[in-house]
Write a protein that holds these residues in place. Structure first.
Motif, PDB file in Angstrom:
ATOM      1  N   CYS A 223       0.833  -1.212   0.000  1.00  0.00           N
ATOM      2  CA  CYS A 223       0.000   0.000   0.000  1.00  0.00           C
ATOM      3  C   CYS A 223       0.861   1.254   0.000  1.00  0.00           C
ATOM      4  O   CYS A 223       0.569   2.232  -0.706  1.00  0.00           O
ATOM      5  CB  CYS A 223      -0.910  -0.002   1.227  1.00  0.00           C
ATOM      6  N   THR A 224       1.946   1.229   0.781  1.00  0.00           N
ATOM      7  CA  THR A 224       2.847   2.390   0.840  1.00  0.00           C
ATOM      8  C   THR A 224       3.576   2.592  -0.479  1.00  0.00           C
ATOM      9  O   THR A 224       3.688   3.723  -0.972  1.00  0.00           O
ATOM     10  CB  THR A 224       3.867   2.209   1.974  1.00  0.00           C
ATOM     11  N   VAL A 225       4.053   1.501  -1.072  1.00  0.00           N
ATOM     12  CA  VAL A 225       4.809   1.589  -2.324  1.00  0.00           C
ATOM     13  C   VAL A 225       3.928   2.121  -3.452  1.00  0.00           C
ATOM     14  O   VAL A 225       4.371   2.935  -4.272  1.00  0.00           O
ATOM     15  CB  VAL A 225       5.392   0.207  -2.698  1.00  0.00           C
ATOM     16  N   LEU A 226       2.693   1.681  -3.505  1.00  0.00           N
ATOM     17  CA  LEU A 226       1.792   2.133  -4.567  1.00  0.00           C
ATOM     18  C   LEU A 226       1.517   3.626  -4.493  1.00  0.00           C
ATOM     19  O   LEU A 226       1.170   4.243  -5.515  1.00  0.00           O
ATOM     20  CB  LEU A 226       0.469   1.357  -4.486  1.00  0.00           C
ATOM     21  N   HIS A 227       1.658   4.220  -3.313  1.00  0.00           N
ATOM     22  CA  HIS A 227       1.411   5.654  -3.148  1.00  0.00           C
ATOM     23  C   HIS A 227       2.692   6.483  -3.228  1.00  0.00           C
ATOM     24  O   HIS A 227       2.657   7.696  -3.023  1.00  0.00           O
ATOM     25  CB  HIS A 227       0.718   5.921  -1.807  1.00  0.00           C
ATOM     26  N   MET A 228       3.825   5.841  -3.524  1.00  0.00           N
ATOM     27  CA  MET A 228       5.073   6.592  -3.667  1.00  0.00           C
ATOM     28  C   MET A 228       5.064   7.381  -4.967  1.00  0.00           C
ATOM     29  O   MET A 228       4.727   6.836  -6.016  1.00  0.00           O
ATOM     30  CB  MET A 228       6.280   5.635  -3.663  1.00  0.00           C
ATOM     31  N   PRO A 229       5.445   8.656  -4.917  1.00  0.00           N
ATOM     32  CA  PRO A 229       5.433   9.459  -6.148  1.00  0.00           C
ATOM     33  C   PRO A 229       6.570   9.122  -7.095  1.00  0.00           C
ATOM     34  O   PRO A 229       6.471   9.311  -8.298  1.00  0.00           O
ATOM     35  CB  PRO A 229       5.570  10.895  -5.628  1.00  0.00           C
ATOM     36  N   SER A 230       7.673   8.626  -6.565  1.00  0.00           N
ATOM     37  CA  SER A 230       8.864   8.384  -7.364  1.00  0.00           C
ATOM     38  C   SER A 230       8.934   6.934  -7.822  1.00  0.00           C
ATOM     39  O   SER A 230       8.806   6.012  -7.010  1.00  0.00           O
ATOM     40  CB  SER A 230      10.119   8.731  -6.551  1.00  0.00           C
ATOM     41  N   ASN A 231       9.143   6.741  -9.132  1.00  0.00           N
ATOM     42  CA  ASN A 231       9.335   5.385  -9.651  1.00  0.00           C
ATOM     43  C   ASN A 231      10.624   4.766  -9.131  1.00  0.00           C
ATOM     44  O   ASN A 231      10.705   3.552  -8.920  1.00  0.00           O
ATOM     45  CB  ASN A 231       9.357   5.406 -11.183  1.00  0.00           C
ATOM     46  N   GLU A 232      11.638   5.605  -8.930  1.00  0.00           N
ATOM     47  CA  GLU A 232      12.909   5.106  -8.395  1.00  0.00           C
ATOM     48  C   GLU A 232      12.735   4.583  -6.975  1.00  0.00           C
ATOM     49  O   GLU A 232      13.289   3.539  -6.611  1.00  0.00           O
ATOM     50  CB  GLU A 232      13.952   6.232  -8.415  1.00  0.00           C
TER      51      GLU A 232
END
Length: 316
Positions: A223-232
């Protein structure tokens, strides 16, 4: 059926996978190579984590404990199996069988709990990065490791003492790679049905509770990763977690087959293959899985090898 004593002269015969192989020499050579790989890779990883100060962080402290457990676990079973096939003598004493069972249960149980703590470490690192060194301070990490070792030790001690108290029959052939509870109970000259149910319940509990914690941790991480703005940032988080998830799948896949599936679905050959996988293959692969895609570990390995092991050029 006759009984036999559990005295100093008594013992069991381990009828492992080496006896069923069509080419025991090839299998023996393969196991030797994998065992040497496990010793070398886990030993190097432990050395690097201990020596390089840049890896003195919670994630690598827990990884070092995993390498230690893998190193010890494979050494409990593999040398004995190799000696047996080379000497064509598969006997193991009553005390040796009890010791092997106790050590295998301790190390397997400790790794089971440690994998859950490692998942929690990744959850804190990704979902609460600003508080990482608060939630994963050294005292907490030490408490996690101590908890894994102590709970596994107590569980293994209880199961070993109770399993070995049964009277065993004259037919003392264990159709297994090592001394474990299910094949030993088949040799008991007493009603073991209640204890087998207890072993099943405790085994399922010991596996499912940590596995539930791992699944919950990775659900929150996703859930946290999906909401990260950066692809990196997403890619770095997924790469970090993928190694742990691969190890989790290998460990819990084998453990579920051995201890969760009903006995009616087991046969000795399949059990031996799964045991061989978990005691030889997994310990050899784990360090490679964690290090090959980890730039920090590979960089630390190059620094340590360059500083301590590779010969320096003399100047005249």
């Amino acid at each position: 059926m006759e009984y036999w004593n559990s005295t100093l002269g008594s013992g069991f015969i381990l009828m492992g996978i080496l006896n069923d192989s069509g080419s025991p020499e090839l299998l023996c050579a393969t196991i030797t190579v994998l065992y040497m790989l496990a010793l070398t890779s886990n030993g190097l990883l432990l050395l690097v984590i201990t020596v390089d100060s840049r890896l003195h962080v919670p994630m690598y402290f827990l990884l070092g404990q995993l390498s230690l457990m893998d190193l010890l676990f494979t050494s409990v079973v593999t040398p004995k199996a190799l000696v047996d096939i080379l000497q064509s003598e598969n006997t193991i004493s009553f005390g040796g069988c009890a010791l092997q069972m106790f050590l295998a249960l301790t190390l397997g149980g400790a790794e089971d709990l440690l994998l859950a703590f490692m998942a929690y470490d990744r959850y804190v690192a990704i979902c609460h990065p600003l508080n990482y060194m608060v939630f994963m301070r050294p005292r907490v990490c030490s408490l996690m490791v101590a908890t894994a070792w102590i709970l596994a030790f107590l569980s293994a001690l209880g199961h070993t003492l109770y399993t070995m108290h049964y009277p065993f029959c004259k037919v003392r052939k264990i159709r297994h790679l090592l001394c474990e509870i299910p094949p030993l109970l088949k040799l008991a000259c007493a009603d073991t049905s209640r204890y087998e149910l207890l072993v099943y319940v405790t085994g399922v509990t010991f596996l499912l509770m940590p596995l539930s914690a791992i699944v919950a941790s990775y659900a929150l991480i996703l859930c946290t990763v999906l909401h990260m703005p950066s692809n990196e940032g997403k890619q770095k988080a997924l790469v970090t977690c993928s190694s742990h998830l691969t190890v989790v799948v290998m460990y819990y896949g084998a453990a579920t087959f051995m201890y969760v599936l009903p006995s009616s679905l087991h046969n000795p050959r399949q059990d031996n293959i799964i045991s061989l996988f978990s005691t030889v293959v997994t310990p050899a692969l784990n360090p490679l899985i964690y290090s090959l895609r980890n730039q920090e570990v590979m960089g630390a390995l190059r620094r340590v090898l360059g500083k301590y092991m590779l010969p320096t050029h003399c100047t005249f």
